[in-house]
Design a protein around this motif. Structure first.
Motif, PDB file in Angstrom:
ATOM      1  N   ARG A 173     -55.562 -99.018  71.237  1.00 58.35           N
ATOM      2  CA  ARG A 173     -54.766 -97.822  71.511  1.00 58.35           C
ATOM      3  C   ARG A 173     -55.654 -96.707  72.046  1.00 58.35           C
ATOM      4  O   ARG A 173     -55.310 -96.022  73.010  1.00 58.35           O
ATOM      5  N   PHE A 174     -56.841 -96.553  71.430  1.00 60.00           N
ATOM      6  CA  PHE A 174     -57.745 -95.486  71.860  1.00 60.00           C
ATOM      7  C   PHE A 174     -58.161 -95.692  73.315  1.00 60.00           C
ATOM      8  O   PHE A 174     -58.115 -94.765  74.134  1.00 60.00           O
ATOM      9  N   ALA A 175     -58.564 -96.934  73.643  1.00 58.02           N
ATOM     10  CA  ALA A 175     -59.034 -97.203  75.007  1.00 58.02           C
ATOM     11  C   ALA A 175     -57.901 -96.954  76.011  1.00 58.02           C
ATOM     12  O   ALA A 175     -58.109 -96.364  77.067  1.00 58.02           O
ATOM     13  N   HIS A 176     -56.692 -97.383  75.640  1.00 60.86           N
ATOM     14  CA  HIS A 176     -55.538 -97.172  76.514  1.00 60.86           C
ATOM     15  C   HIS A 176     -55.312 -95.684  76.747  1.00 60.86           C
ATOM     16  O   HIS A 176     -55.216 -95.218  77.885  1.00 60.86           O
ATOM     17  N   ASN A 177     -55.256 -94.912  75.661  1.00 67.39           N
ATOM     18  CA  ASN A 177     -54.938 -93.495  75.773  1.00 67.39           C
ATOM     19  C   ASN A 177     -56.054 -92.712  76.457  1.00 67.39           C
ATOM     20  O   ASN A 177     -55.793 -91.815  77.262  1.00 67.39           O
ATOM     21  N   HIS A 178     -57.293 -93.072  76.128  1.00 69.39           N
ATOM     22  CA  HIS A 178     -58.427 -92.363  76.715  1.00 69.39           C
ATOM     23  C   HIS A 178     -58.429 -92.532  78.232  1.00 69.39           C
ATOM     24  O   HIS A 178     -58.558 -91.552  78.970  1.00 69.39           O
ATOM     25  N   MET A 179     -58.258 -93.763  78.686  1.00 71.00           N
ATOM     26  CA  MET A 179     -58.302 -94.019  80.122  1.00 71.00           C
ATOM     27  C   MET A 179     -57.050 -93.496  80.824  1.00 71.00           C
ATOM     28  O   MET A 179     -57.116 -93.063  81.965  1.00 71.00           O
ATOM     29  N   GLN A 215     -68.854 -97.091  80.803  1.00 71.76           N
ATOM     30  CA  GLN A 215     -69.757 -95.964  81.051  1.00 71.76           C
ATOM     31  C   GLN A 215     -69.497 -94.814  80.082  1.00 71.76           C
ATOM     32  O   GLN A 215     -70.386 -94.028  79.787  1.00 71.76           O
ATOM     33  N   ARG A 216     -68.272 -94.714  79.601  1.00 69.86           N
ATOM     34  CA  ARG A 216     -67.887 -93.553  78.792  1.00 69.86           C
ATOM     35  C   ARG A 216     -67.881 -93.811  77.294  1.00 69.86           C
ATOM     36  O   ARG A 216     -67.906 -92.867  76.504  1.00 69.86           O
ATOM     37  N   LYS A 217     -67.787 -95.084  76.916  1.00 70.68           N
ATOM     38  CA  LYS A 217     -67.501 -95.375  75.501  1.00 70.68           C
ATOM     39  C   LYS A 217     -68.540 -94.817  74.518  1.00 70.68           C
ATOM     40  O   LYS A 217     -68.180 -94.364  73.443  1.00 70.68           O
ATOM     41  N   SER A 218     -69.839 -94.830  74.892  1.00 68.83           N
ATOM     42  CA  SER A 218     -70.829 -94.372  73.910  1.00 68.83           C
ATOM     43  C   SER A 218     -70.724 -92.872  73.676  1.00 68.83           C
ATOM     44  O   SER A 218     -71.152 -92.364  72.639  1.00 68.83           O
ATOM     45  N   VAL A 219     -70.132 -92.145  74.630  1.00 67.53           N
ATOM     46  CA  VAL A 219     -69.954 -90.708  74.446  1.00 67.53           C
ATOM     47  C   VAL A 219     -68.654 -90.415  73.702  1.00 67.53           C
ATOM     48  O   VAL A 219     -68.632 -89.671  72.728  1.00 67.53           O
ATOM     49  N   TYR A 220     -67.568 -91.036  74.173  1.00 72.43           N
ATOM     50  CA  TYR A 220     -66.256 -90.693  73.630  1.00 72.43           C
ATOM     51  C   TYR A 220     -65.823 -91.577  72.459  1.00 72.43           C
ATOM     52  O   TYR A 220     -64.914 -91.219  71.726  1.00 72.43           O
TER      53      TYR A 220
END
Ligand SMILES: [Zn+2]
Length: 487
Positions: A37-43, A84-89
């Motif tokens: 859910r997080f990956a879906h919403n974030h992107m 590219q973004r996961k380690s930050v967000y």
């Protein structure tokens, strides 16, 4: 998106098993679903932000070359940006299998693709809207496509990446046997939580094409019509063109009981302090008791659906094995609900719609397995309103009239049986058409749509659910529920 080609002689089939995960495993599954859910919403938020940014820049008169670069919407492109973004967000991303995030990104890619094609007019059916954010109430689900996906030889456990060995609520022998004999191969596994809170694992598999078992002899009646009813005493009525009623499948008592219980609970919830205040027409905080009733409603729904699915699976297997042509009605779900008076609304109507859709779906793939044909009457075919005796019409027949009494020829016949006979006759024209054209394409009778031809097993996609309902079990609220065997 490229579609996976099914090899000749194999069919796609899903096997679904209810799980009994430990509390730690439940947390792991919920965490994976949360990751999806997080990956879906974030992107999705990023996609929307880039779209808005580009629109704003364009309004300032920037040329296309100077705009913020657009974001790739394909699954590989989304995955690359996410990585590219996961380690930050999402610094906690390592807690879940990468398949969790892939599930979310995949559903987003599909949603964006559906929206694009729908907007460009390349997609049939209802217009598809822009993807929405998944909320805490969205269905929790995660799909594993790589790593250890196994049905354990003890037939009571499945193994998934990261989560490990999970106990199944029911035996996995149906799939285990096929895997042992190398006539099935697991492609992926989807774990999801139903409305009752129970987790299920559905294995998408390839199985060697099925054939009609030797013991399933063809019945004396090659063509039958099936009426899918609302009433408990006639869930399915099967009849031949000459008016013989071959079979009448009643709802098991457990199903009527589950449905009655559902109605009681829904009335109860309506009296409780829900999240909507009709007096001032606004949202409010719901009471704990209301939430409790909602949870019980969810469990009752899941239970009724499991029983109904079981009955329909047994019935459709027999139909597909025994008859050459099976005719069912078609339902135009949106059309039927939009038009028509009050009698078309309510729980009964919804249940009948769901049952008809389910019966047709099951029959379609099972017919392909067993080499029979399914004919769908077109949605304007008046199966209930036509007299099977003289062919006269009764346009204003209501659902409450359980017996069809013909004013012209005086025939008096059970409503469902009358409809089944009319459907069977439609199948007869279909068969005559098929013989005269000697197999080269079908000449279906008036009002008929040919659904499946015999022996095209390679294209069938089906699912064999096996959530059994035990003769007696204690349900989750602690009340003993007794059941009778399927009628
Ligand atoms: Zn008549």
């Amino acid at each position: 998106m490229g579609r996976f080609e099914i090899p000749e002689g194999w069919v796609a089939q899903a096997y679904r098993f209810a799980l009994d995960p430990t509390p730690a495993q439940q947390r792991a599954l919920a965490s994976h679903a949360g990751g999806a859910r997080f990956a879906h919403n974030h992107m999705l938020a990023l996609v929307t932000a880039v779209l808005d940014q580009r629109a704003a820049e364009r309004s300032y008169g920037l040329t296309d070359a100077d705009l913020t670069p657009s974001l790739g919407w394909s699954l590989p492109a989304l995955r690359k940006t996410w990585n590219q973004r996961k380690s930050v967000y999402a610094p906690w991303w390592g807690a879940n299998s990468k398949e969790a995030y892939n599930t979310g990104l995949d559903s987003l890619a599909r949603g964006l693709d559906a929206w694009t094609t729908s907007r460009n007019g390349e997609r049939v059916g209802k217009a598809v809207g822009f993807p929405r954010f998944k909320t805490a109430r969205s269905r929790r689900s995660v799909r594993f496509t790589t790593g250890t996906l196994r049905v354990e030889p003890d037939r009571h456990h499945v193994s998934l990446p990261r989560v490990g060995r999970i106990k199944t609520h029911e035996s996995t022998r149906k799939l285990a046997r096929r895997i042992e004999s190398e006539s099935a191969r697991i492609l992926s596994a989807t774990v999801s939580q139903d409305s009752s809170g129970r987790w299920h694992c559905s294995f998408q598999t390839l199985v060697a094409a099925k054939t009609r078992p030797a013991h399933a002899s063809r019945s004396q009646c090659p063509v039958v019509g099936v009426d899918v009813g609302v009433k408990a005493d006639s869930l399915l009525v099967v009849a031949t063109p000459d008016g013989t009623e071959v079979q009448r499948i009643r709802a098991p008592k457990s199903l009527s009981a589950a449905q009655a219980r559902l109605r009681v609970l829904q009335r109860k919830a309506a009296r409780q302090h829900g999240p909507y205040d009709p007096a001032i027409r606004s949202r409010r905080r719901h009471s704990k008791r209301w939430a409790k009733t909602q949870a019980r409603i969810g469990r009752s729904h899941a239970r009724a659906a499991a029983i109904r699915r079981d009955v329909l699976h047994k019935a459709t297997t027999t139909l597909a094995q025994q008859h050459r042509v099976v005719v069912v009605e078609t339902l135009n779900a949106t059309g039927m609900r939009a038009a028509g008076g009050a009698y078309k609304k309510g729980l009964n109507r919804a249940l009948a719609d769901a049952a008809l859709a389910e019966v047709r779906r099951m029959l379609t793939y099972k017919a392909a397995w067993y080499g029979s044909a399914v004919v769908a009457a077109d949605r304007f075919f008046p199966s209930s309103k036509t007299c099977s005796g003289c062919g006269g019409r009764k346009p204003n027949l209501t659902l409450a009239e359980r017996t069809y009494v013909c004013a012209q020829c005086g025939v008096s016949i059970d409503r469902d049986r009358n409809a089944a006979i009319n459907l069977a006759r439609l199948g007869q024209t279909h068969m005559v058409g098929e013989q005269s054209s000697a197999g080269s394409g079908s000449v279906a009778g008036r009002g008929a749509i040919r659904e499946t031809g015999p022996a095209r097993a390679g294209q069938a996609g089906g699912r064999e659910a096996s959530t059994r309902h035990n003769p007696t079990r204690v349900d989750q609220t602690g009340t003993a529920v007794s059941q009778e065997a399927t009628a």
